[in-house]
Design a protein around this motif. Sequence first.
Motif: not given
Length: 403
Positions: A250, A281, A283, A321
């Motif tokens: 992301e 995720t 990031t 994250r």
Amino acid sequence: MKFIHAADLHLDSPFLGLTGLPTQLATQVRHSTFVAATKIFDRALAEHVDFVLLAGDLFDRAEQSVAAQAYLFDQFARLQAAQIPVVISFGNHDYATDQHQLVAYPANVTVFGANVTTTTLTLKSGETVAISGFSYPQRWVSDDVLAAYPVHAATDWHLGMLHGAVATGGANDHYAPFTLEELQQKHYDYWALGHIHHHRLLAENPPIVYAGNPQGRAINETGVKGAYLVTSHDHRLVPEFFPTAVMAWETATLTTTATTLVALGQDLTTWLKAHPAALPTLTALTITTSQVLAPEEQARLATWPALFQRTQRAALQAANRYFVRLVVAPPKTTLVAPELDQTYWEQGAAQVFTATNVQTVFGKLAQEPSLAAWLAQVTPAELQEAANQRLVQRERGDEPDVP
């Protein structure tokens, strides 16, 4: 009838450029393409599908590892035990080489060769299905191969497999270029496409579908990843997307009024609490400050992202994250230009900073692993912003020296 359409497994993806990941996360990243692919084969077995279509780039490169080849062999054997056929076309990453012949796949597997051919399956229901496709004989296929695809056969269903891209009419049509009209003129019941790493329905009747890749591999492969379960209803084929990724990518932005690195860290921790992720995720976050940081703060900025990640592991873990890129950008400045000049700048930027142009400019440089890893992490929009800031610096006369 029921089948699965998947593509672009990219087994053996090296995930270059990811350094400093926690050990457990690094292991998860390295195994992610295999785990995501396993979800596809598990779904095929659970749904008792009639067959599985794999539309190219099963491997990340032509030279596959023993582990990747053995993995696919084992998965195909699982499907063979359940009497589920598999039809494969190889793409531009895993184009057909002698290495594909090192091990014979189980008898349930059909592999298309360099020329367009058609294989026919007779299902348990008695229905007949013709499937047409081909494998790349080399990395680029610039010719229009659609002329070699036959029209709808005298079968209950006819499906097309194609690893390629919509033709642009330019010099960069290297991936079996096609037009929607060409596909529709074959009067097939479904087109199973591969190559584009985002699932996409190009047309509904008949369905012309990019499955996307089951697992994102870089920061430009954001979004939900998976494959399609396709079922017949009233002599129509209806594709249903299902997710398979075990980790996500992301890009995000954070605007802050912080003037110190301590305050910056506090704002970032607050952002993490407000943006938890469903999957682990990776990031890329750009933090834009509304005010320029003091010189002493800027001097420590180079080491701050790494320090934040080490000291805020609990907050990162709670948010699911990890920052693969953490950039602190100064307040944006723009060039003051006449309205006409600004219009031309915006039009030119929209034409220049495209994914196709980036690939063309880098050319063979992108074959060097470290540059390829960097290129995979940057987006055309980020390149455009960097160019804009460089122009601002040049206009001011404070452009940094380049050795």
